[in-house]
Design a protein around this motif. Structure first.
Motif, mmCIF file in Angstrom:
data_model
loop_
_atom_site.group_PDB
_atom_site.id
_atom_site.type_symbol
_atom_site.label_atom_id
_atom_site.label_comp_id
_atom_site.label_asym_id
_atom_site.label_seq_id
_atom_site.Cartn_x
_atom_site.Cartn_y
_atom_site.Cartn_z
ATOM 1 N N GLU A 50 0.827 -1.210 0.000
ATOM 2 C CA GLU A 50 0.000 0.000 0.000
ATOM 3 C C GLU A 50 0.854 1.249 0.000
ATOM 4 O OE1 GLU A 50 -3.666 1.926 2.598
ATOM 5 O OE2 GLU A 50 -2.627 0.160 3.354
ATOM 6 N N ALA A 51 0.446 2.228 -0.814
ATOM 7 C CA ALA A 51 1.066 3.552 -0.821
ATOM 8 C C ALA A 51 0.026 4.558 -1.296
ATOM 9 C CB ALA A 51 2.284 3.595 -1.735
ATOM 10 N N GLN A 95 8.837 -14.010 12.466
ATOM 11 C CA GLN A 95 8.283 -12.803 11.873
ATOM 12 C C GLN A 95 9.030 -11.600 12.421
ATOM 13 O OE1 GLN A 95 4.144 -12.634 12.876
ATOM 14 N NE2 GLN A 95 4.500 -13.243 14.972
ATOM 15 N N GLY A 96 8.780 -10.450 11.822
ATOM 16 C CA GLY A 96 9.461 -9.253 12.273
ATOM 17 C C GLY A 96 8.962 -8.025 11.548
ATOM 18 N N ARG A 97 9.692 -6.956 11.763
ATOM 19 C CA ARG A 97 9.351 -5.666 11.170
ATOM 20 C C ARG A 97 10.617 -5.074 10.579
ATOM 21 N NH1 ARG A 97 6.969 -0.526 14.605
ATOM 22 N NH2 ARG A 97 6.366 0.735 12.796
ATOM 23 N N ALA A 98 10.480 -4.448 9.421
ATOM 24 C CA ALA A 98 11.606 -3.755 8.799
ATOM 25 C C ALA A 98 11.126 -2.381 8.343
ATOM 26 C CB ALA A 98 12.157 -4.546 7.621
ATOM 27 N N TYR A 127 9.389 3.341 4.316
ATOM 28 C CA TYR A 127 8.776 2.017 4.259
ATOM 29 C C TYR A 127 8.592 1.493 5.682
ATOM 30 C CZ TYR A 127 9.423 1.128 -0.760
ATOM 31 O OH TYR A 127 9.348 1.154 -2.114
ATOM 32 N N ASP A 128 7.463 0.850 5.911
ATOM 33 C CA ASP A 128 7.205 0.143 7.163
ATOM 34 C C ASP A 128 6.613 -1.205 6.760
ATOM 35 O OD1 ASP A 128 6.618 -0.733 9.717
ATOM 36 O OD2 ASP A 128 5.442 1.034 10.275
ATOM 37 N N VAL A 143 3.601 -4.307 3.168
ATOM 38 C CA VAL A 143 4.490 -3.198 2.831
ATOM 39 C C VAL A 143 3.634 -1.940 2.812
ATOM 40 C CG1 VAL A 143 5.959 -2.150 1.059
ATOM 41 C CG2 VAL A 143 6.031 -4.636 1.431
ATOM 42 N N LEU A 144 3.991 -0.990 3.648
ATOM 43 C CA LEU A 144 3.333 0.309 3.661
ATOM 44 C C LEU A 144 4.391 1.341 3.298
ATOM 45 C CD1 LEU A 144 0.937 2.181 4.227
ATOM 46 C CD2 LEU A 144 1.662 2.202 6.630
#
Length: 167
Positions: A50-51, A95-98, A127-128, A143-144
């Motif tokens: 999403e963007a 899992q995780g966050r980047a 990006y998040d 992906v945001l």
């Protein structure tokens, strides 16, 4: 230090490196007009991308197809710099966050004027993402992209988002 603690620490570091490689492969695919053959393998089956201004797409196939459409119709050339990545892997190592910053040079075709040639733009954003480990491989689950700047390079420069005064 217990061997199991050392093994978990090594596994976490390896996961962080694999996610950094995932981010790099994303940039490579994006710089090839979002080539679906390069982009699709980066996303989980039920991924979301999403963007604002570009849309929200769900599922690996739709994400790859729509990113390729954006690469063909709007951002017809690009050079992505993914900077300052911060990768956090959850305790379960599944899992995780980047998060990272985007600095992009691009040729953008205005959507309302398909006859005009693409124009040089500077683009920047943040990006998040959420990442997941499936069958021994890391994928983007979501992906945001928060575009903070989409600026034609021959015009005055006014970034979006956070406001501040300059002296």
């Amino acid at each position: 230090m217990a061997a199991s603690t050392l093994a978990r620490r090594i596994a976490r570091l390896e996961a962080i490196e694999e996610v950094n490689q995932l981010i790099g492969r994303y940039a490579q695919g994006a710089d090839r007009q979002n080539d679906p053959a390069l982009m699709a393998p980066l996303f989980s089956r039920d991924a979301i991308w999403e963007a604002r201004g570009f849309g929200r797409y769900e599922g690996r196939d739709e994400v790859a197809r729509e990113l390729a459409r954006i690469g063909e119709e709007q951002i017809v050339w690009s050079l992505h710099y993914m900077t300052a990545p911060v990768v956090e892997i959850d305790a379960d190592l599944l899992q995780g966050r980047a998060r990272w910053h985007l600095w992009e040079l691009a040729q953008v075709r205005e959507p309302h004027d398909g006859a005009a040639p693409p124009a040089a733009h500077w683009m920047g954003g943040e990006y998040d993402t959420r990442v997941v480990l499936e069958e021994g491989r890391w994928y983007f689950a979501s992906v945001l992209l928060d575009m903070r700047l989409i600026h034609r390079h021959d015009a005055a420069w006014f970034p979006r988002g956070r406001t501040g005064r300059t002296a």
